[in-house]
Write a protein that holds these residues in place. Structure first.
Motif, PDB file in Angstrom:
ATOM      1  N   ILE A 144       0.805  -1.220   0.000  1.00  0.00           N
ATOM      2  CA  ILE A 144       0.000   0.000   0.000  1.00  0.00           C
ATOM      3  C   ILE A 144       0.842   1.277   0.000  1.00  0.00           C
ATOM      4  O   ILE A 144       0.311   2.380   0.108  1.00  0.00           O
ATOM      5  CB  ILE A 144      -0.991   0.041   1.184  1.00  0.00           C
ATOM      6  CG1 ILE A 144      -0.260   0.112   2.529  1.00  0.00           C
ATOM      7  CG2 ILE A 144      -1.955  -1.127   1.116  1.00  0.00           C
ATOM      8  CD1 ILE A 144      -1.168   0.508   3.689  1.00  0.00           C
ATOM      9  N   GLY A 145       2.156   1.153  -0.147  1.00  0.00           N
ATOM     10  CA  GLY A 145       3.023   2.325  -0.144  1.00  0.00           C
ATOM     11  C   GLY A 145       3.023   3.060  -1.469  1.00  0.00           C
ATOM     12  O   GLY A 145       2.463   2.598  -2.468  1.00  0.00           O
ATOM     13  N   ASP A 146       3.682   4.200  -1.479  1.00  0.00           N
ATOM     14  CA  ASP A 146       3.837   4.998  -2.694  1.00  0.00           C
ATOM     15  C   ASP A 146       5.004   4.431  -3.490  1.00  0.00           C
ATOM     16  O   ASP A 146       6.165   4.618  -3.133  1.00  0.00           O
ATOM     17  CB  ASP A 146       4.092   6.460  -2.324  1.00  0.00           C
ATOM     18  CG  ASP A 146       4.287   7.352  -3.532  1.00  0.00           C
ATOM     19  OD1 ASP A 146       4.135   6.875  -4.678  1.00  0.00           O
ATOM     20  OD2 ASP A 146       4.593   8.542  -3.327  1.00  0.00           O
ATOM     21  N   ALA A 147       4.713   3.751  -4.566  1.00  0.00           N
ATOM     22  CA  ALA A 147       5.739   3.089  -5.381  1.00  0.00           C
ATOM     23  C   ALA A 147       6.449   4.041  -6.332  1.00  0.00           C
ATOM     24  O   ALA A 147       7.483   3.693  -6.900  1.00  0.00           O
ATOM     25  CB  ALA A 147       5.128   1.939  -6.166  1.00  0.00           C
ATOM     26  N   LEU A 207      15.973  -7.413  -0.033  1.00  0.00           N
ATOM     27  CA  LEU A 207      14.952  -7.862  -0.979  1.00  0.00           C
ATOM     28  C   LEU A 207      14.531  -6.694  -1.866  1.00  0.00           C
ATOM     29  O   LEU A 207      14.653  -5.526  -1.468  1.00  0.00           O
ATOM     30  CB  LEU A 207      13.731  -8.399  -0.223  1.00  0.00           C
ATOM     31  CG  LEU A 207      13.977  -9.669   0.584  1.00  0.00           C
ATOM     32  CD1 LEU A 207      12.756  -9.991   1.426  1.00  0.00           C
ATOM     33  CD2 LEU A 207      14.315 -10.821  -0.340  1.00  0.00           C
ATOM     34  N   PRO A 208      14.030  -6.972  -3.064  1.00  0.00           N
ATOM     35  CA  PRO A 208      13.580  -5.885  -3.936  1.00  0.00           C
ATOM     36  C   PRO A 208      12.523  -5.034  -3.246  1.00  0.00           C
ATOM     37  O   PRO A 208      11.626  -5.568  -2.577  1.00  0.00           O
ATOM     38  CB  PRO A 208      12.985  -6.610  -5.139  1.00  0.00           C
ATOM     39  CG  PRO A 208      13.599  -7.963  -5.117  1.00  0.00           C
ATOM     40  CD  PRO A 208      13.849  -8.289  -3.671  1.00  0.00           C
ATOM     41  N   ARG A 209      12.628  -3.726  -3.380  1.00  0.00           N
ATOM     42  CA  ARG A 209      11.654  -2.814  -2.779  1.00  0.00           C
ATOM     43  C   ARG A 209      10.316  -2.935  -3.504  1.00  0.00           C
ATOM     44  O   ARG A 209       9.256  -2.941  -2.886  1.00  0.00           O
ATOM     45  CB  ARG A 209      12.198  -1.383  -2.840  1.00  0.00           C
ATOM     46  CG  ARG A 209      11.296  -0.309  -2.353  1.00  0.00           C
ATOM     47  CD  ARG A 209      10.748  -0.460  -0.966  1.00  0.00           C
ATOM     48  NE  ARG A 209      11.706  -0.373   0.103  1.00  0.00           N
ATOM     49  CZ  ARG A 209      11.445  -0.725   1.352  1.00  0.00           C
ATOM     50  NH1 ARG A 209      10.260  -1.167   1.687  1.00  0.00           N
ATOM     51  NH2 ARG A 209      12.352  -0.649   2.283  1.00  0.00           N
ATOM     52  N   LEU A 210      10.343  -3.016  -4.824  1.00  0.00           N
ATOM     53  CA  LEU A 210       9.124  -3.148  -5.612  1.00  0.00           C
ATOM     54  C   LEU A 210       8.828  -4.618  -5.900  1.00  0.00           C
ATOM     55  O   LEU A 210       9.737  -5.387  -6.211  1.00  0.00           O
ATOM     56  CB  LEU A 210       9.263  -2.410  -6.946  1.00  0.00           C
ATOM     57  CG  LEU A 210       9.340  -0.894  -6.887  1.00  0.00           C
ATOM     58  CD1 LEU A 210       9.643  -0.330  -8.261  1.00  0.00           C
ATOM     59  CD2 LEU A 210       8.055  -0.302  -6.346  1.00  0.00           C
ATOM     60  N   GLY A 214       4.969  -4.027  -9.002  1.00  0.00           N
ATOM     61  CA  GLY A 214       4.662  -2.603  -9.111  1.00  0.00           C
ATOM     62  C   GLY A 214       4.193  -1.966  -7.822  1.00  0.00           C
ATOM     63  O   GLY A 214       3.782  -0.811  -7.808  1.00  0.00           O
ATOM     64  N   LYS A 215       4.233  -2.717  -6.727  1.00  0.00           N
ATOM     65  CA  LYS A 215       3.774  -2.208  -5.432  1.00  0.00           C
ATOM     66  C   LYS A 215       4.926  -2.197  -4.440  1.00  0.00           C
ATOM     67  O   LYS A 215       5.921  -2.891  -4.606  1.00  0.00           O
ATOM     68  CB  LYS A 215       2.637  -3.079  -4.902  1.00  0.00           C
ATOM     69  CG  LYS A 215       1.404  -3.025  -5.783  1.00  0.00           C
ATOM     70  CD  LYS A 215       0.291  -3.845  -5.206  1.00  0.00           C
ATOM     71  CE  LYS A 215      -0.947  -3.750  -6.091  1.00  0.00           C
ATOM     72  NZ  LYS A 215      -2.053  -4.500  -5.529  1.00  0.00           N
ATOM     73  N   CYS A 244      10.605  -0.602   6.648  1.00  0.00           N
ATOM     74  CA  CYS A 244      11.958  -0.745   6.095  1.00  0.00           C
ATOM     75  C   CYS A 244      12.230  -2.108   5.473  1.00  0.00           C
ATOM     76  O   CYS A 244      13.228  -2.275   4.778  1.00  0.00           O
ATOM     77  CB  CYS A 244      12.996  -0.452   7.186  1.00  0.00           C
ATOM     78  SG  CYS A 244      12.944  -1.585   8.578  1.00  0.00           S
ATOM     79  N   TYR A 245      11.372  -3.089   5.734  1.00  0.00           N
ATOM     80  CA  TYR A 245      11.557  -4.428   5.167  1.00  0.00           C
ATOM     81  C   TYR A 245      10.476  -4.727   4.147  1.00  0.00           C
ATOM     82  O   TYR A 245       9.324  -4.336   4.325  1.00  0.00           O
ATOM     83  CB  TYR A 245      11.489  -5.494   6.262  1.00  0.00           C
ATOM     84  CG  TYR A 245      12.526  -5.359   7.335  1.00  0.00           C
ATOM     85  CD1 TYR A 245      13.875  -5.511   7.046  1.00  0.00           C
ATOM     86  CD2 TYR A 245      12.167  -5.084   8.648  1.00  0.00           C
ATOM     87  CE1 TYR A 245      14.836  -5.394   8.034  1.00  0.00           C
ATOM     88  CE2 TYR A 245      13.124  -4.970   9.647  1.00  0.00           C
ATOM     89  CZ  TYR A 245      14.445  -5.130   9.333  1.00  0.00           C
ATOM     90  OH  TYR A 245      15.401  -5.008  10.317  1.00  0.00           O
ATOM     91  N   SER A 246      10.836  -5.455   3.106  1.00  0.00           N
ATOM     92  CA  SER A 246       9.841  -5.900   2.129  1.00  0.00           C
ATOM     93  C   SER A 246       9.236  -7.215   2.589  1.00  0.00           C
ATOM     94  O   SER A 246       9.940  -8.093   3.091  1.00  0.00           O
ATOM     95  CB  SER A 246      10.479  -6.100   0.751  1.00  0.00           C
ATOM     96  OG  SER A 246      10.737  -4.864   0.153  1.00  0.00           O
TER      97      SER A 246
END
Length: 159
Positions: free
Chosen positions: A118-121, A134-137, A140-141, A146-148
């Motif tokens: 639900i963050g701003d991607a 880990l990949p942040r995206l 596309g979300k 701080c952790y994915s």
């Protein structure tokens, strides 16, 4: 500057912010011996502050803002315990469903967390990573904190 931080389990509070922007931070489980300290203390006298994709949860003293009418604190896509939910800025106040502090994945989001995806991607690229590498995206979300979130894989065996 934009950064990923895990500010957890600090006795005297974890963050005192005088200016700038915090992005994808987790500030959780902090206790303090002083009433003026909290999980996050924001001094708005110096400059405007922006918090994006952050989680502020389980902190004794909560989220304090030392108000100055000339400066503002902006929460965007954040989960803040005790906050009034605001759909226009995507601010929620729901249990993020962390792994407990005693778990090897302490403060990572668990399955069913309302903070997953639900963050701003728009502020991240495909090459960006979270604090745990880990990949942040993903799809596309982006998750809050701080952790994915890393869901266990599913293996199907067909005969």
């Amino acid at each position: 500057s934009d950064a990923n931080f895990d500010l957890t389990d600090r006795y005297y509070g974890s963050a005192y912010v005088q200016g700038g922007r915090l992005v994808n931070c987790t500030v959780a489980g902090n206790r303090t011996a002083h009433a003026v300290n909290a999980g996050v203390s924001v001094d708005t006298a110096s400059a405007a502050k922006t918090f994006s994709n952050c989680i502020f949860w389980g902190n004794a003293g909560g989220f304090q803002s030392y108000t100055n009418t000339k400066m503002t604190v902006t929460l965007d896509h954040c989960d803040v315990q005790g906050a009034t939910p605001d759909p226009s800025t995507h601010v929620t106040s729901v249990d993020p469903i962390f792994y407990p502090a005693t778990h090897k994945r302490a403060y990572h989001l668990r399955h069913g967390s309302p903070c997953v995806g639900i963050g701003d991607a728009t502020i991240w690229t495909a090459a960006d990573t979270a604090l745990d590498g880990l990949p942040r995206l993903h799809g596309g979300k982006v998750d809050l904190g701080c952790y994915s979130f890393n869901a266990p894989g599913l293996m199907l065996m067909l005969k």
